[in-house]
Design an enzyme around this catalytic site. Sequence first.
Site, PDB file in Angstrom:
ATOM      1  N   ARG A 124       0.865  -1.191   0.000  1.00  0.00           N
ATOM      2  CA  ARG A 124       0.000   0.000   0.000  1.00  0.00           C
ATOM      3  C   ARG A 124       0.897   1.234   0.000  1.00  0.00           C
ATOM      4  O   ARG A 124       1.730   1.413   0.882  1.00  0.00           O
ATOM      5  CB  ARG A 124      -0.896  -0.007   1.251  1.00  0.00           C
ATOM      6  N   GLU A 145     -11.293   5.048  -5.432  1.00  0.00           N
ATOM      7  CA  GLU A 145     -11.659   3.642  -5.360  1.00  0.00           C
ATOM      8  C   GLU A 145     -12.295   3.180  -6.671  1.00  0.00           C
ATOM      9  O   GLU A 145     -12.721   3.991  -7.498  1.00  0.00           O
ATOM     10  CB  GLU A 145     -12.650   3.417  -4.207  1.00  0.00           C
ATOM     11  N   ARG A 186      -1.257  -5.110   4.574  1.00  0.00           N
ATOM     12  CA  ARG A 186      -0.475  -4.626   3.444  1.00  0.00           C
ATOM     13  C   ARG A 186       0.775  -3.893   3.937  1.00  0.00           C
ATOM     14  O   ARG A 186       0.724  -3.182   4.944  1.00  0.00           O
ATOM     15  CB  ARG A 186      -1.316  -3.693   2.568  1.00  0.00           C
TER      16      ARG A 186
END
Length: 226
Positions: free
Chosen positions: A85, A93, A130
């Site tokens: 990330r 998104e 992540r």
Amino acid sequence: MKISKRHIISLLIISIIALGAISVASAYTGTGFTHNVPSSKYYDLSASDILNKYSDTDCKVEETGVCTEVVDGDTIYLDNGKKVRFVGVNTPERGVEGYIASKNFVRKLCLNKEVGLDIDNAKHNDKYGRTLAVVIVDGKSVNEMLLKEGLAEVMYIPPSEFYPYNWADSSTHIPNSLNTITHTNSDSSSSDSGSYIGNSNSGKFHESTCKWGQKTAEHNRVYFDS
């Protein structure tokens, strides 16, 4: 009234359609960040064309890997199975305006190429497991490029080793909730150069011994006594 098999099937179909409509209406949009950079903007540009616009980053490569998948504009997979990330930034998104442009930008720079990671030493992973990191391609920070291209907004979530305001410029989107964030150390004292360090790039200032002030690049520093 006798309910036939055909009626049951019809009701099931209607229910499935209704649930699908509800799911679309309530789709996750993250912070709601969008941008209007056209997805075609980078079609005719090579990765080198983009990279040549930027200076080398001060971030240091701690790990390397080949990017095998680009999930969206701020998340990638590496060939070692690590899901990364991009720290300090947030892109639209899926299904939100700007999603495709941000994703395609990262694909052009990263997909099937070796990338470097400067992992956040203050917080290695997010709540989804992540790896939080600055992604580096040919010595340049992709995180910084996303902000300066208008493809991402600043997302500063302490604790973090990185202060993304330093990567931003006047066109970078900064959420209203973050505009007034300052970071000081109540136990700090004055330095010989001034009590406060201002950042001419981000417009933020810090007490002289604040770790975020000390991370400010020299060419962006402005010192104040009060």
